[in-house]
Design a protein around this motif. Structure first.
Motif, PDB file in Angstrom:
ATOM      1  N   ALA A  75       0.836  -1.205   0.000  1.00  0.00           N
ATOM      2  CA  ALA A  75       0.000   0.000   0.000  1.00  0.00           C
ATOM      3  C   ALA A  75       0.867   1.251   0.000  1.00  0.00           C
ATOM      4  N   GLY A  76       1.955   1.227   0.753  1.00  0.00           N
ATOM      5  CA  GLY A  76       2.862   2.375   0.795  1.00  0.00           C
ATOM      6  C   GLY A  76       3.548   2.625  -0.532  1.00  0.00           C
ATOM      7  N   ILE A  77       3.888   1.549  -1.236  1.00  0.00           N
ATOM      8  CA  ILE A  77       4.515   1.699  -2.552  1.00  0.00           C
ATOM      9  C   ILE A  77       3.525   2.330  -3.533  1.00  0.00           C
ATOM     10  N   LEU A  78       2.274   1.889  -3.470  1.00  0.00           N
ATOM     11  CA  LEU A  78       1.263   2.390  -4.407  1.00  0.00           C
ATOM     12  C   LEU A  78       0.752   3.785  -4.038  1.00  0.00           C
ATOM     13  N   LEU A  79       0.550   4.028  -2.742  1.00  0.00           N
ATOM     14  CA  LEU A  79      -0.041   5.294  -2.303  1.00  0.00           C
ATOM     15  C   LEU A  79       0.990   6.359  -1.947  1.00  0.00           C
ATOM     16  N   GLY A  80       2.198   5.931  -1.590  1.00  0.00           N
ATOM     17  CA  GLY A  80       3.241   6.873  -1.176  1.00  0.00           C
ATOM     18  C   GLY A  80       3.467   8.012  -2.148  1.00  0.00           C
ATOM     19  N   PRO A  81       3.630   7.711  -3.443  1.00  0.00           N
ATOM     20  CA  PRO A  81       3.844   8.807  -4.397  1.00  0.00           C
ATOM     21  C   PRO A  81       2.661   9.785  -4.474  1.00  0.00           C
ATOM     22  N   PHE A  82       1.444   9.306  -4.257  1.00  0.00           N
ATOM     23  CA  PHE A  82       0.292  10.189  -4.320  1.00  0.00           C
ATOM     24  C   PHE A  82       0.175  11.045  -3.066  1.00  0.00           C
ATOM     25  N   VAL A  83       0.412  10.432  -1.900  1.00  0.00           N
ATOM     26  CA  VAL A  83       0.252  11.135  -0.638  1.00  0.00           C
ATOM     27  C   VAL A  83       1.474  12.000  -0.321  1.00  0.00           C
ATOM     28  N   LEU A  84       2.663  11.466  -0.552  1.00  0.00           N
ATOM     29  CA  LEU A  84       3.896  12.167  -0.185  1.00  0.00           C
ATOM     30  C   LEU A  84       4.640  12.768  -1.367  1.00  0.00           C
ATOM     31  N   GLY A  85       4.209  12.458  -2.576  1.00  0.00           N
ATOM     32  CA  GLY A  85       4.935  12.873  -3.774  1.00  0.00           C
ATOM     33  C   GLY A  85       5.135  14.368  -3.901  1.00  0.00           C
ATOM     34  N   LEU A  86       4.153  15.144  -3.512  1.00  0.00           N
ATOM     35  CA  LEU A  86       4.257  16.591  -3.609  1.00  0.00           C
ATOM     36  C   LEU A  86       5.387  17.127  -2.725  1.00  0.00           C
ATOM     37  N   PHE A  87       5.581  16.490  -1.565  1.00  0.00           N
ATOM     38  CA  PHE A  87       6.585  16.958  -0.611  1.00  0.00           C
ATOM     39  C   PHE A  87       7.952  16.316  -0.834  1.00  0.00           C
ATOM     40  N   LEU A  88       7.961  15.033  -1.207  1.00  0.00           N
ATOM     41  CA  LEU A  88       9.217  14.292  -1.271  1.00  0.00           C
ATOM     42  C   LEU A  88       9.651  13.910  -2.680  1.00  0.00           C
ATOM     43  N   GLY A  89       8.786  14.108  -3.657  1.00  0.00           N
ATOM     44  CA  GLY A  89       9.137  13.737  -5.027  1.00  0.00           C
ATOM     45  C   GLY A  89       9.391  12.242  -5.146  1.00  0.00           C
ATOM     46  N   PRO A  90      10.440  11.845  -5.888  1.00  0.00           N
ATOM     47  CA  PRO A  90      10.724  10.424  -6.094  1.00  0.00           C
ATOM     48  C   PRO A  90      11.068   9.671  -4.806  1.00  0.00           C
ATOM     49  N   LEU A  91      11.518  10.410  -3.804  1.00  0.00           N
ATOM     50  CA  LEU A  91      11.861   9.769  -2.531  1.00  0.00           C
ATOM     51  C   LEU A  91      10.628   9.157  -1.853  1.00  0.00           C
ATOM     52  N   SER A  92       9.445   9.606  -2.253  1.00  0.00           N
ATOM     53  CA  SER A  92       8.211   9.088  -1.657  1.00  0.00           C
ATOM     54  C   SER A  92       8.025   7.594  -1.927  1.00  0.00           C
ATOM     55  N   ILE A  93       8.669   7.084  -2.962  1.00  0.00           N
ATOM     56  CA  ILE A  93       8.573   5.661  -3.275  1.00  0.00           C
ATOM     57  C   ILE A  93       9.243   4.825  -2.190  1.00  0.00           C
ATOM     58  N   VAL A  94      10.262   5.386  -1.562  1.00  0.00           N
ATOM     59  CA  VAL A  94      10.977   4.691  -0.489  1.00  0.00           C
ATOM     60  C   VAL A  94      10.345   5.010   0.859  1.00  0.00           C
ATOM     61  N   VAL A  95       9.985   6.266   1.065  1.00  0.00           N
ATOM     62  CA  VAL A  95       9.439   6.699   2.349  1.00  0.00           C
ATOM     63  C   VAL A  95       8.021   6.165   2.565  1.00  0.00           C
ATOM     64  N   GLY A  96       7.227   6.084   1.491  1.00  0.00           N
ATOM     65  CA  GLY A  96       5.841   5.621   1.606  1.00  0.00           C
ATOM     66  C   GLY A  96       5.702   4.267   2.269  1.00  0.00           C
ATOM     67  N   PRO A  97       6.387   3.227   1.771  1.00  0.00           N
ATOM     68  CA  PRO A  97       6.278   1.920   2.420  1.00  0.00           C
ATOM     69  C   PRO A  97       6.806   1.928   3.851  1.00  0.00           C
ATOM     70  N   PHE A  98       7.885   2.658   4.095  1.00  0.00           N
ATOM     71  CA  PHE A  98       8.456   2.735   5.440  1.00  0.00           C
ATOM     72  C   PHE A  98       7.430   3.304   6.421  1.00  0.00           C
ATOM     73  N   VAL A  99       6.829   4.426   6.048  1.00  0.00           N
ATOM     74  CA  VAL A  99       5.843   5.074   6.915  1.00  0.00           C
ATOM     75  C   VAL A  99       4.609   4.192   7.082  1.00  0.00           C
ATOM     76  N   ALA A 100       4.145   3.590   6.001  1.00  0.00           N
ATOM     77  CA  ALA A 100       2.947   2.747   6.078  1.00  0.00           C
ATOM     78  C   ALA A 100       3.163   1.567   7.021  1.00  0.00           C
ATOM     79  N   VAL A 101       4.295   0.889   6.890  1.00  0.00           N
ATOM     80  CA  VAL A 101       4.575  -0.260   7.762  1.00  0.00           C
ATOM     81  C   VAL A 101       4.732   0.201   9.205  1.00  0.00           C
ATOM     82  N   PHE A 102       5.445   1.280   9.406  1.00  0.00           N
ATOM     83  CA  PHE A 102       5.638   1.805  10.761  1.00  0.00           C
ATOM     84  C   PHE A 102       4.301   2.105  11.429  1.00  0.00           C
TER      85      PHE A 102
END
Length: 163
Positions: free
Chosen positions: A89-116
């Motif tokens: 879910a973080g991989i799929l949603l991360g870029p949409f939710v965090l993409g504006l703030f983190l850009g491409p880094l949201s692909i890595v941060v999204g799953p981390f935050v979701a699992v946490f």
């Protein structure tokens, strides 16, 4: 015409490498599309079974690298099926939710935050939740490296055969 097809093949190869880190781009499919453009648009005789069989096996490794790496690291760091679902879910949603703030880094941060967050909600505590999320991050990074290496092997093999 042949030059245009070579340009398309090169573009597909580059896009497939981008697809390793952007999950909506079908990386392995793009490599195969490049192979097929060569086979049916440039030279129908060059790519035989000694090319197609290994490429099929390497493609299965690309698919397996993603799944096996994530499963291994999530389990190793104490995760379970909820962790794996949260990572997807973080991989799929991360870029949409965090993409504006983190850009491409949201692909890595999204799953981390979701699992946490999922592990925190499940009552694992901050330290264990962080450890499981770190396992997810390591799984993503290791599968990314493995997929890039396999794709480069496929591309180099292709050029060795056709040139």
């Amino acid at each position: 015409m042949e030059l245009a097809l070579w340009f398309i093949i090169g573009a597909l190869f580059l896009l497939s490498l981008v697809g390793v880190v952007i999950p909506v781009i079908p990386d392995a499919l793009l490599i195969w599309l490049a192979f097929l453009i060569y086979q049916f648009g440039i030279d129908n005789a060059t790519l035989g079974w000694t090319f197609w069989v290994p490429m099929t096996i390497l493609t299965l490794f690309i698919i397996g690298a993603d799944m096996l790496s994530n499963i291994y690291f999530v389990k190793k760091y104490g995760g379970d099926k909820w962790s794996m679902m949260a990572a997807v879910a973080g991989i799929l949603l991360g870029p949409f939710v965090l993409g504006l703030f983190l850009g491409p880094l949201s692909i890595v941060v999204g799953p981390f935050v979701a699992v946490f967050l999922v592990q925190l909600v499940r009552g694992c505590g901050a330290e264990k939740s962080f450890r499981i999320a770190l396992g997810t991050l390591l799984g993503f990074l290791s599968s990314t490296i493995a997929k890039i290496i396999i794709q480069l092997i496929m591309m180099i093999w292709f050029f060795i055969v056709v040139l």
